[in-house]
Design an enzyme around this catalytic site. Structure first.
Site, PDB file in Angstrom:
ATOM      1  CG  ASP A   1      -6.616  -8.959  -1.394  1.00  9.91           C
ATOM      2  OD1 ASP A   1      -6.321  -7.749  -1.321  1.00  9.91           O
ATOM      3  OD2 ASP A   1      -5.783  -9.839  -1.703  1.00  9.91           O
ATOM      4  N   GLY A   2      -8.575  -5.972  -0.608  1.00  7.05           N
ATOM      5  CA  GLY A   2      -8.422  -4.895   0.361  1.00  7.05           C
ATOM      6  C   GLY A   2      -7.155  -4.952   1.173  1.00  7.05           C
TER       7      GLY A   2
ATOM      8  NE  ARG B   1      -7.587   9.336  -1.843  1.00  7.15           N
ATOM      9  CZ  ARG B   1      -6.515   8.548  -1.975  1.00  7.15           C
ATOM     10  NH1 ARG B   1      -5.883   8.494  -3.135  1.00  7.15           N
ATOM     11  NH2 ARG B   1      -6.092   7.818  -0.978  1.00  7.15           N
TER      12      ARG B   1
ATOM     13  CG  ASP C   1      -7.512   7.574  -8.371  1.00  8.69           C
ATOM     14  OD1 ASP C   1      -7.265   7.715  -9.588  1.00  8.69           O
ATOM     15  OD2 ASP C   1      -7.102   6.601  -7.713  1.00  8.69           O
TER      16      ASP C   1
END
Length: 511
Positions: A135-136, A194, A263
């Site tokens: 859902d961010g 990153r 990441d």
């Protein structure tokens, strides 16, 4: 700061309009997706970091500026902001995870700060093309932890992304293990690049984009490497050294990142992505702070090894850029491996230097390494409180007729008093070998590197529970305390043993 209602109603008498640029935007659409944030409904302020405000060179009341709450809750960006989500890939828990990206973060742009350009991000501002069915959003719980720990690490002097402000919403509910309210934290850093950004283009066979990204990094963040005989190995050695220094500082202060995926590794050697982190209470080298880390890959004692593993993954991603990658692959691989040796050398030196400082050793003797190792073994044997042991050791006096009695505050932390006494006798003799160093001077030095307060889980949990009940005063108070971690806090409980209930707290990747 007071209540969110008071904050939202405040108005600044001084007009303030920061100027935004975005050099990363010039890379083009292969590197990101432009999109607007999904606004938090009925947003309210939870906290603002004044130290981060000072870093930006902004006025202390910037958040009172009309439109500030809208800008940092996703409603309406300030002029010059260009929201975008970047794409990257990476290894998660040692396994190639494929395409990842900013699944709930939006780059806003750069502002020119007194120390140079600083990028800004909203974290928790809604879904992006890289959300992978998520859902961010970020929940209040994890956002408070990131807000507090970002600024706590800065207070400790450890390289980190920063947290400018935290905004919440009582109306937006998100589902995790339970239903929680959402929040957005604004992050600040010289760069959010990153290892995974480079891995993405290398693993997807896009050498032109990989070269473009490398040139961008070289130009904007490592210009001193441009004139090196081989800029690729120069950059790798630079990142390796910064990463070694960073992880040595983590180990020295007892910090566990919890999710050291590639990441989540910064190209600038910054602590980035505060998820299930933790600070050591009782010292246990095998402690796993992330409840989701079932194999213990990111246990405290394994962090240095994982740092090197991640650097190998970065080296592999940079391999196509080596001048001899096609004509002499073995020579290219050997040159990259040689650049990685910087990590081994720097990490050992940095950790030994940090631990010498923590024990107040002013000069360098061959016996220091074994003395430090045996101190850590002693702490581990009894799972002695890591922060308290070092802070109390600051008052150790080697010249007392009865060192055991004179140094009772630190000695009483150990169940096996004779074991401590045996080590303390060695420590006292070591300190006496620097006769010009007085106990008073040494105590001052040691207190400057051994914090009184770190963000223990129970301190964060108390602030979270009060915030979930609508009281944000503890978040604001704790952020101020953590900005000066080497000072004795006015509230003694901040620097005391964790309560028994803290043993049952768990943090995971579920935020």
């Amino acid at each position: 700061m007071t209540s969110p209602e008071t904050l939202s109603a405040a108005a600044s008498a001084v007009a303030f309009t920061p100027h935004f640029t975005n050099r990363f935007h010039s890379l083009g659409p292969a590197f990101f997706t432009e999109l607007q944030a999904a606004a938090l409904p009925a947003p309210h302020w939870i906290g603002v970091s004044q130290p981060c405000t000072e870093l930006l060179g902004w006025p202390s009341d910037w958040w009172q500026q009309p439109g500030a709450l809208d800008a940092f809750s996703g409603h309406a960006p300030w002029p010059g902001m260009q929201p975008l989500a970047s794409v990257y890939s990476g290894h998660q828990f040692g396994v190639w995870a494929g395409q990842l990206g900013d699944g709930r973060a939006l780059w806003l742009g750069e502002v020119q700060a007194p120390g140079g350009p600083l990028e800004m991000q909203l974290k928790g501002a809604g879904p992006t093309p890289y959300s992978r069915r998520g859902d961010g959003r970020a929940v209040l719980r994890s956002s408070i932890r990131e807000f507090l720990c970002s600024e706590a690490m800065a207070g400790l002097g450890i390289p980190t992304t920063r947290a400018l402000c935290l905004v919440g919403s009582r109306e937006l509910k998100v589902q995790r293990e339970t239903v929680e309210t959402a929040a957005v934290v604004t992050r600040v850093a010289p760069s959010f690049l990153r290892f995974g950004h480079f891995e993405h283009f290398a693993h997807h066979g896009q050498p032109a984009q990989l070269q473009q990204l490398f040139d961008y990094f070289l130009r904007t963040h490592a210009p001193e490497c441009a004139d090196a005989p081989n800029p690729v190995t120069a950059v790798l050695a630079r990142v390796a050294g910064q990463t070694a220094d960073l992880i040595a500082q983590w180990q020295a202060v007892g910090f566990m990142h919890g999710v050291m995926n590639t990441d989540n590794m910064s190209m600038l050697g910054l602590t980035i992505d505060y998820g299930p982190f933790g600070f050591m209470d009782g010292f246990n080298p095998g402690h796993i702070c992330n409840h989701s880390d079932h194999q213990g890959r990111y246990a405290f004692a394994r962090q240095p090894q994982v740092g090197l593993w991640n650097l190998h993954a970065l080296a592999q991603a940079l391999f196509p850029l080596m001048p001899t990658a096609d004509s002499d692959a073995d020579a290219a691989a050997e040159a990259l491996q040689e650049a990685l040796e910087v990590y081994r050398e720097r990490f050992g030196q940095a950790l030994l230097s940090a631990m010498r400082a923590k024990l107040g050793l002013l000069d360098t003797l061959d016996e220091d390494g074994p003395l430090i190792d045996d101190w850590l073994r002693l702490l581990a044997k009894h799972q002695t409180d890591y922060t308290l042991a070092h802070r109390r050791l600051s008052h150790f006096d080697p010249h007392q007729p009865s060192p055991a009695e004179a140094n009772a505050p630190v000695r009483d932390l150990f169940l096996d008093r004779p074991a401590f006494d045996a080590w303390a006798a060695r420590y006292a003799e070591r300190l006496k070998k620097t006769p010009a160093d007085t106990s008073g001077d040494r105590a001052v030095r040691m207190k400057a590197v051994n914090p009184a307060v770190v963000l223990r889980n129970h301190l964060a949990q108390t602030a979270i529970e009060r915030a979930e009940a609508g009281d944000f005063s503890e978040v604001q108070r704790l952020q101020q305390v953590l900005s000066r971690p080497y000072d004795e806090p006015s509230k003694p409980a901040d620097a005391d043993f964790p309560p028994d209930w803290a043993q049952h707290l768990e943090v995971s990747c579920s935020s």
